[in-house]
Design a protein around this motif. Sequence first.
Motif, short mmCIF file in Angstrom:
data_model
loop_
_atom_site.label_atom_id
_atom_site.label_comp_id
_atom_site.label_asym_id
_atom_site.label_seq_id
_atom_site.Cartn_x
_atom_site.Cartn_y
_atom_site.Cartn_z
N ILE A 78 3.05 -0.33 -5.95
CA ILE A 78 2.47 0.45 -4.85
C ILE A 78 1.00 0.69 -5.21
CG2 ILE A 78 2.59 2.56 -3.47
CD1 ILE A 78 5.20 0.96 -3.38
N ASN A 79 0.09 0.20 -4.36
CA ASN A 79 -1.35 0.40 -4.55
C ASN A 79 -1.79 1.72 -3.95
OD1 ASN A 79 -1.79 -2.17 -5.74
ND2 ASN A 79 -1.79 -3.11 -3.71
N LYS A 80 -2.86 2.28 -4.47
CA LYS A 80 -3.39 3.54 -3.96
C LYS A 80 -4.00 3.39 -2.58
CE LYS A 80 -4.58 5.61 -8.37
NZ LYS A 80 -5.65 6.11 -9.22
N SER A 94 0.83 -1.21 0.00
CA SER A 94 0.00 0.00 0.00
C SER A 94 0.86 1.26 0.00
CB SER A 94 -0.96 0.00 1.19
OG SER A 94 -0.24 -0.04 2.39
N LYS A 95 0.28 2.32 -0.49
CA LYS A 95 0.95 3.62 -0.52
C LYS A 95 1.32 4.01 0.91
CE LYS A 95 0.17 8.37 -1.94
NZ LYS A 95 -0.79 9.32 -2.52
N GLY A 96 2.55 4.46 1.09
CA GLY A 96 3.02 4.88 2.41
C GLY A 96 3.51 3.75 3.30
N ASP A 153 10.79 5.11 -1.79
CA ASP A 153 9.72 6.05 -1.47
C ASP A 153 8.38 5.45 -1.89
OD1 ASP A 153 8.00 8.14 -1.07
OD2 ASP A 153 8.97 9.50 -2.52
N THR A 154 7.63 4.92 -0.94
CA THR A 154 6.37 4.24 -1.23
C THR A 154 5.19 5.21 -1.38
OG1 THR A 154 5.96 3.85 1.11
CG2 THR A 154 7.10 2.11 -0.09
#
Length: 134
Positions: free
Chosen positions: A118-120, A35-37, A88-89
């Motif tokens: 990386i998924n939203k 996941s993002k972040g 940087d995710t």
Amino acid sequence: MKAYGTLLVIFFISISFNAQEFKFEKETIDYGKISKGANGERIFVFTNIGDQPLIIKNIQSSCGCTVPKKPEEPIMPGEKGEIKVSYDTKRVGGFSKAITIFSNAKKSRKIIKIKGIINKGVSLKKEKSMLSDS
């Protein structure tokens, strides 16, 4: 002339016996779908399979979104070392990045890679753990 040829052969043989080498447990780390972040740090583990201390002189990534960290101390023969890589995710989508290692090894330049997607949104694993905690 024969003596020169003999010395040349001995020189090349001695280089091959005293050359530094290192072997990675994995040369590519696949983040999979995250996941993002999410935590973008991964560790490449390697072993000095040479007979002299291995010195990582420099590490460069193919993009500013990937930050590698090299070991500061020489890695002694038979010992393991680590190269930490942070990606940087916050950048959504697929990625494939190369990290170039410069060392005193027989092959002075070595390339390792990271890749993933990386998924939203929130990953399924996170959703499941949130549901099970309720």
